[in-house]
Design a protein around this motif. Structure first.
Motif, short mmCIF file in Angstrom:
data_model
loop_
_atom_site.label_atom_id
_atom_site.label_comp_id
_atom_site.label_asym_id
_atom_site.label_seq_id
_atom_site.Cartn_x
_atom_site.Cartn_y
_atom_site.Cartn_z
N TYR B 119 0.86 -1.18 0.00
CA TYR B 119 0.00 0.00 0.00
C TYR B 119 0.89 1.22 0.00
N LEU B 120 0.85 1.98 -1.08
CA LEU B 120 1.80 3.08 -1.27
C LEU B 120 1.05 4.36 -1.62
N PRO B 121 1.66 5.51 -1.38
CA PRO B 121 0.98 6.78 -1.67
C PRO B 121 0.62 6.87 -3.16
N GLU B 122 -0.61 7.27 -3.44
CA GLU B 122 -1.11 7.29 -4.82
C GLU B 122 -0.26 8.19 -5.72
N SER B 123 0.23 9.29 -5.18
CA SER B 123 0.96 10.24 -6.03
C SER B 123 2.44 9.88 -6.22
N ALA B 124 2.87 8.77 -5.65
CA ALA B 124 4.29 8.41 -5.76
C ALA B 124 4.60 7.75 -7.10
N ILE B 125 5.74 8.13 -7.68
CA ILE B 125 6.29 7.37 -8.81
C ILE B 125 7.24 6.35 -8.18
N LEU B 126 7.04 5.06 -8.48
CA LEU B 126 7.85 4.04 -7.82
C LEU B 126 9.23 3.89 -8.48
N LEU B 127 10.22 3.63 -7.64
CA LEU B 127 11.59 3.38 -8.12
C LEU B 127 11.93 1.95 -7.75
N ASP B 128 12.20 1.13 -8.75
CA ASP B 128 12.44 -0.29 -8.50
C ASP B 128 13.65 -0.51 -7.59
N ASN B 129 13.47 -1.42 -6.63
CA ASN B 129 14.56 -1.79 -5.71
C ASN B 129 15.04 -3.18 -6.11
N SER B 130 16.18 -3.24 -6.83
CA SER B 130 16.62 -4.53 -7.37
C SER B 130 17.19 -5.43 -6.29
N LEU B 131 17.44 -4.91 -5.08
CA LEU B 131 18.08 -5.71 -4.04
C LEU B 131 17.23 -5.91 -2.79
N GLY B 132 15.99 -5.41 -2.78
CA GLY B 132 15.19 -5.57 -1.56
C GLY B 132 13.71 -5.50 -1.86
N THR B 133 12.90 -5.50 -0.80
CA THR B 133 11.46 -5.59 -1.00
C THR B 133 10.76 -4.24 -0.99
N ALA B 134 11.35 -3.21 -0.39
CA ALA B 134 10.68 -1.91 -0.33
C ALA B 134 11.13 -1.03 -1.49
N PRO B 135 10.20 -0.63 -2.37
CA PRO B 135 10.61 0.22 -3.50
C PRO B 135 10.93 1.64 -3.04
N GLY B 136 11.68 2.39 -3.86
CA GLY B 136 11.84 3.81 -3.60
C GLY B 136 10.65 4.58 -4.13
N MET B 137 10.48 5.82 -3.69
CA MET B 137 9.35 6.64 -4.15
C MET B 137 9.83 8.03 -4.52
N TRP B 138 9.23 8.56 -5.57
CA TRP B 138 9.60 9.89 -6.09
C TRP B 138 8.34 10.72 -6.12
N PHE B 139 8.35 11.88 -5.49
CA PHE B 139 7.19 12.79 -5.48
C PHE B 139 7.63 14.14 -6.04
N GLU B 140 6.70 14.78 -6.76
CA GLU B 140 6.97 16.16 -7.17
C GLU B 140 5.84 17.02 -6.65
N GLN B 141 6.18 18.07 -5.94
CA GLN B 141 5.16 18.94 -5.36
C GLN B 141 5.73 20.35 -5.20
N ASN B 142 4.97 21.36 -5.59
CA ASN B 142 5.43 22.76 -5.49
C ASN B 142 6.82 22.94 -6.09
N GLU B 143 7.03 22.34 -7.25
CA GLU B 143 8.31 22.44 -7.96
C GLU B 143 9.50 21.91 -7.15
N LYS B 144 9.20 21.06 -6.17
CA LYS B 144 10.28 20.42 -5.44
C LYS B 144 10.17 18.90 -5.65
N ILE B 145 11.33 18.24 -5.56
CA ILE B 145 11.35 16.78 -5.69
C ILE B 145 11.61 16.18 -4.32
N PHE B 146 10.80 15.20 -3.94
CA PHE B 146 11.01 14.46 -2.69
C PHE B 146 11.25 13.01 -3.09
N ILE B 147 12.33 12.42 -2.56
CA ILE B 147 12.62 11.03 -2.86
C ILE B 147 12.76 10.26 -1.55
#
Lengths: 415, 415
Positions: B119-147
């Motif tokens: 269950y992940l935040p709807e607005s997240a772009i997922l980043l594949d984790n080739s070595l584990g089970t938890a993917p990374g997440m990329w958000f863009e909001q107010n012209e800022k990037i949160f990873i």
């Protein structure tokens, strides 16, 4: 008491220096009942430092600032603190005298920048720096304590231990005591299960902290109580119960690293050790010799990376290598026996395996490692099946072979 | 672009784990022209994480959050981010499929907590984790990037290199290039003097960064320019000028550690090496064997801590030890010759000295160390006078003796 750590310096942000100061500070303060609620690293810029001070003081009662106290232009902490506390920079005769004395002992000439370093905020209580030229500073404002210390690790540590902790203890109501166990041979999750009943019955004024490392765990009882005598009794009683549960997993109750603890066991018995290392490549010898005084029990090592060295220097038989391979029970045992005889010690320990990440085969995948311990009486060995990470395999195997030696001591002690 | 790093986890605050992630991230991002303006560590608490997000986004355009993405109760990052970005947690079929595949390859059974992890935040772009089970997440909001990425170093590194850097490069205008020199045998201050003229004439789109370590320095040219061809030319031209100034201080222009660079020189010449170590206690062998593939050139080591081992295994003469002592030119040279012959290699290197903090005498104070290099043609040696810190003496000597070997190669190359 809640604390916040601020570390100052561009070198921390660009990844040139790894901040080990704040971890060290945390390990010193948490046993005093001070919880670290956050830490922040900022660049050598007045605005960044001021922002960090604002953020930290909103979250904590104690704010510790390290770095930015040197004599060069990019060291702004003193001026920023003076501005922050609305106090003047005044020439501090005492600080200047101390500085002159220290420079004299270093045979360094006094320069104008040294004199400038003795202008300090008027409201600061100075903390003597026995190892450097910049003193620490202690401020009290709005019932909060602010401490600024140099970022040079040895200076920071000296000021914290000699000046700050004794002063902080006066601010902490009650006495603080702790007791530490060094444990090996059991994973953290199993240890936690073993101690479940004890943890559930823990008095509110005691805490139990697990500090796991590769292959060993430090378990720390900490306590704060106004009645020091009662606190000592409670810790003693708890330590007794834990000691019973630990059995032979308990390595030491002194503040020593794992290799030091093994060294102490050797010294106690008047015995000597040599290591024969293939896959650990000298790391076991390195861990032992990092400790001053190790020459009393550690005599030497043969790092036998090539099979030729295993044969010529350690006396591993050609037939053994041909029949069983370099990574085998037989080779590990012959290495341990060989190094004990070659170097002439009471014990020999050996490691041979595939550290990775390449070099595995279907029969012997990466992480297949044999360890052995040999004494005049007998030689034992064990197979490990570790993972793919070369560094982890080297470090984990080094601890496991030293722990195997410790188990041999335990068996010998039995009646 | 300005970046702020947030690391989440109680283990970082109590000093149980040293944060090496943020330094690694900084070293990857600064060459892209991204400056790290601060980093903050907070506990696994929603309010602390939210406060850190507020603070960080006021200072930076890019906010990188590591940790708190695991499957246990204390991992709150996902929920906090969903609240922070006012987005819903939705079941992510893709993430769940990836998770199942990964668990299958680990032979781990699927548990309800694994399903919950998808269950992940709807607005997240997922980043594949080739070595584990938890993917990374990329958000863009107010012209800022949160990873947000896991705190496990190898997973964090994989996601950053495979997913994040390629995406970040699209946000950076122009091309980014860099070039690194590994340098040894010259202190940082002298190197800076040597390159003064070059630094003053540096084009505005190029930077020069010094990354000093014990005994060696990494010097990095970095540049950003819209015209990639022009940038490459400018870096090439600058690298050429620097190369000329460096002369024989230049060890390598590849991204290797110092021991690897020495290994490469040995491989290039088809030569082999053995080490005889007294005061470094196996650390030279350890540094060499940390590198996969070292068995091609490193054959073994004799750690001769006791004089008996120096005599019996390395063939140091009793008279030499009696007349000159274990810490002497003669002993160092006989050790280097002895190990070369015993192990049967082209080169032998040796260290012998007083690592400290005790064991010094007025004639040979702590830090007095002899190093030697021997080949069939000749044997040379050098006296070092280092300080009182045992660990520093061990590590510094290890690099210096490897650099002495490098100088022997250089002399041999001369016509």
């Amino acid at each position: 008491m809640k604390a916040f750590i601020i570390t100052i310096g561009d070198e921390l942000l660009i990844g040139q220096v790894t901040d080990t100061n704040s971890g060290w500070i945390a390990r010193k303060l948490t046993p005093l009942g001070i919880s670290i609620v956050g830490k922040i690293s900022v660049s050598d810029e007045a605005e960044a430092i001021t922002n960090a001070l604002d953020f930290a003081q909103a979250k904590a009662d104690l704010i510790i600032i390290t770095g930015g106290l040197g004599p060069t232009k990019d060291d702004l902490t003193v001026q920023v603190l003076a501005d922050y506390f609305k106090t003047e920079l005044v020439f501090n005769e005492n600080a200047f005298d101390n500085l002159k004395k220290r420079l004299h002992s270093y045979e360094v000439e006094l320069s104008p920048s040294h004199r400038a370093q003795s202008y300090l905020p008027e409201s600061a209580i100075l903390l003597d720096n026995s190892l450097g030229t910049a003193p620490g500073m202690w401020f009290e404002q709005n019932e909060k304590i602010f401490i600024a210390i140099p970022g040079v690790p040895r200076e920071m540590k000296a000021i914290l231990e000699e000046g700050i902790i004794p002063k902080l203890l006066k601010h902490i109501e009650g006495s603080v005591l702790y007791h530490t166990f060094l444990i090996a041979g059991i994973p953290e999750s199993q240890l936690a299960e073993k101690l479940e009943g004890i943890e559930e019955a823990l008095p509110v004024f005691l805490t139990l902290a697990y500090l796991p490392q590769l292959g060993n765990i430090r378990l720390r009882i900490g306590g704060i109580h106004e009645d020091k005598h009662l606190l000592a009794q409670a810790i003693d009683s708890l330590a007794g119960k834990i000691r019973k549960k630990l059995g032979t997993y308990l390595v030491s109750e002194q503040d020593v690293n794992f290799a030091q603890a093994i060294g102490k066991l050797l010294v106690d018995q008047g015995k000597t050790l040599a290591t024969a290392e293939s896959c650990t490549g000298g790391n076991v010898a390195h861990l032992l010799t990092l400790n001053s005084g190790s020459s009393a029990y550690f005599k030497g090592s043969v790092v036998a990376y090539a099979n030729e060295v295993k044969k010529a220097t350690l006396g591993v038989k050609s037939e053994t290598l041909a029949k069983h391979g370099a990574v085998s029970k037989q080779t590990a045992e012959e290495m341990a026996i060989g190094v004990r005889k070659t170097i002439g010690t009471d014990y020999g320990i050996a490691t041979t395996g595939i550290a990775g990440p390449t070099g595995g085969t279907p029969e012997k995948p990466v992480g297949t490692i044999w360890i052995a311990v040999s004494s005049k009486e007998k030689t034992i060995s064990k197979k490990l099946q570790l993972g793919n990470n070369r560094l982890t395999n080297i470090e984990f195997t080094s601890v496991l072979v030293l722990n195997m030696l410790r188990k041999v001591f335990l068996i010998q002690k039995e009646p």
